[in-house]
Motif scaffolding. Structure first.
Motif, PDB file in Angstrom:
ATOM      1  N   ASP A   1      -9.373  10.219  31.141  1.00 11.90           N
ATOM      2  CA  ASP A   1      -7.908  10.230  31.217  1.00 11.90           C
ATOM      3  C   ASP A   1      -7.301  10.084  29.817  1.00 11.90           C
TER       4      ASP A   1
ATOM      5  N   HIS B   1     -11.968  18.864  36.731  1.00  3.24           N
ATOM      6  CA  HIS B   1     -11.020  17.782  36.451  1.00  3.24           C
ATOM      7  C   HIS B   1      -9.651  18.454  36.346  1.00  3.24           C
TER       8      HIS B   1
ATOM      9  N   HIS C   1       0.972  13.034  34.941  1.00  5.96           N
ATOM     10  CA  HIS C   1      -0.410  13.007  35.430  1.00  5.96           C
ATOM     11  C   HIS C   1      -1.141  14.325  35.184  1.00  5.96           C
TER      12      HIS C   1
ATOM     13  N   HIS D   1       0.397   7.104  33.512  1.00  4.53           N
ATOM     14  CA  HIS D   1      -0.386   8.314  33.806  1.00  4.53           C
ATOM     15  C   HIS D   1      -0.469   8.502  35.328  1.00  4.53           C
ATOM     16  N   HIS D   2      -1.047   7.546  36.024  1.00  3.98           N
ATOM     17  CA  HIS D   2      -1.263   7.719  37.468  1.00  3.98           C
ATOM     18  C   HIS D   2       0.059   7.699  38.250  1.00  3.98           C
TER      19      HIS D   2
ATOM     20  N   ASP E   1      -4.347  15.452  32.591  1.00  2.00           N
ATOM     21  CA  ASP E   1      -5.679  15.763  33.127  1.00  2.00           C
ATOM     22  C   ASP E   1      -6.102  17.183  32.764  1.00  2.00           C
TER      23      ASP E   1
HETATM   24 FE   FE2 Z   1      -6.115  11.440  35.069  1.00  2.00          FE
END
Ligand code: FE2
Ligand code: FE2
Length: 279
Positions: free
Chosen positions: A252, A196, A129, A61-62, A133
């Protein structure tokens, strides 16, 4: 079975993005992916593990560039703020100084450490990512809006916290609790916005701009303690603003799980690791 390209395209389609967001990338391309390992943070050990366990691909993800390449995604705060009624100039004033900091900080990072491991192992590897989000933001905002539609003006912060906990299994699987960090649980929620899906949280500057321009309650998924302290000491020209922090991994995971469901529909079996929580 999908290729890494198809996996990225599928993600982009889910939020209607014409291009892959700047915080997402395919590091090692691959075809015919049937089994993927998906984590919030993927390091070289996870890549080795994936190879050893016979996964066809790994999804992180990141991102790995700490803002060096990803900074344009932080501009999405401006769109979110303007949609919530913050004037364009005030939104830009809250967002642009932080972009410079992100770009500067990004220069020190070794963005190739983990991707280079994937190349040497020859294991297909990508990170997704912003799509996750944004999907998470939409889910959280939907539950907030439904709660306020149900309870009307009497909606309390506690009602929102309760509805989030009830609606998403991810919160039950997380160590961090959904927490009111500014205000009291029995405060009225008023106009409530989930901030977000814009690379990272907007800190004190973005929150204060929302509060100055008609937003009563803001949701962040996390905030640095020094930014929270700054926000508490700030004068935003009104009685007070309220901040609910829902927790990083759960939030997340809520977005990642929407993407995982779509991958599974396409025949990709996904195993969660490293902070990716079950729904
Ligand atoms: Fe995230
Ligand atoms: Fe995150």
């Amino acid at each position: 079975m999908l290729s890494t390209d198809q996996m990225m395209q599928l993600a982009n389609q889910l939020i209607g993005a014409e291009q892959t967001p700047a915080d997402s990338a395919i590091f090692v391309a691959g075809q015919n992916i049937q089994r993927a390992l998906f984590g919030v943070d993927i390091n070289s050990a996870h890549l080795l593990l994936a190879k050893q366990l016979g996964f066809d691909a790994v999804i992180a993800h990141h991102p790995y560039d700490r803002g060096l390449l990803s900074w344009p995604v932080y501009l999405k705060h401006i769109d979110l703020m303007v949609k919530a009624g913050v004037p364009q100039a005030a939104a830009e004033a809250a967002v642009l100084p932080r972009i410079e900091m992100l770009r500067q900080a990004g220069h020190s990072v070794n963005n190739d450490e983990v991707p280079s491991t994937a190349r040497l192992l020859g294991i297909p590897f990508l990170n997704v990512h912003n799509v996750c989000d944004e999907l998470g933001r939409r889910e959280l905002q939907r539950v907030v809006d439904e709660t306020i539609a149900r309870n009307g003006e009497d909606t309390l912060l506690d009602d929102i916290v309760g509805a989030l906990n009830q609606s998403f299994g991810e919160f039950g699987h997380a160590a961090a609790r959904v927490e009111v960090m500014l205000g009291e649980t029995d405060d009225y929620a008023g106009k409530t916005v989930v901030a977000h899906g814009a690379y990272t949280n907007g800190g004190a500057a973005v929150a204060a701009a929302y509060f100055r321009h008609g937003v009563d309650t803001l949701l962040y998924i996390h905030i640095q303690p020094e930014e929270l302290k700054k926000l508490k000491d700030m004068d935003y020209g009104r009685e007070k603003g309220r901040l609910i922090v829902v927790g990083h991994l759960a939030a997340d995971s809520i977005g990642m799980n929407v993407y995982i469901r779509e991958l599974e529909k396409q025949g990709v079996e996904v195993t969660r690791c490293s902070g990716a929580l079950e729904p």
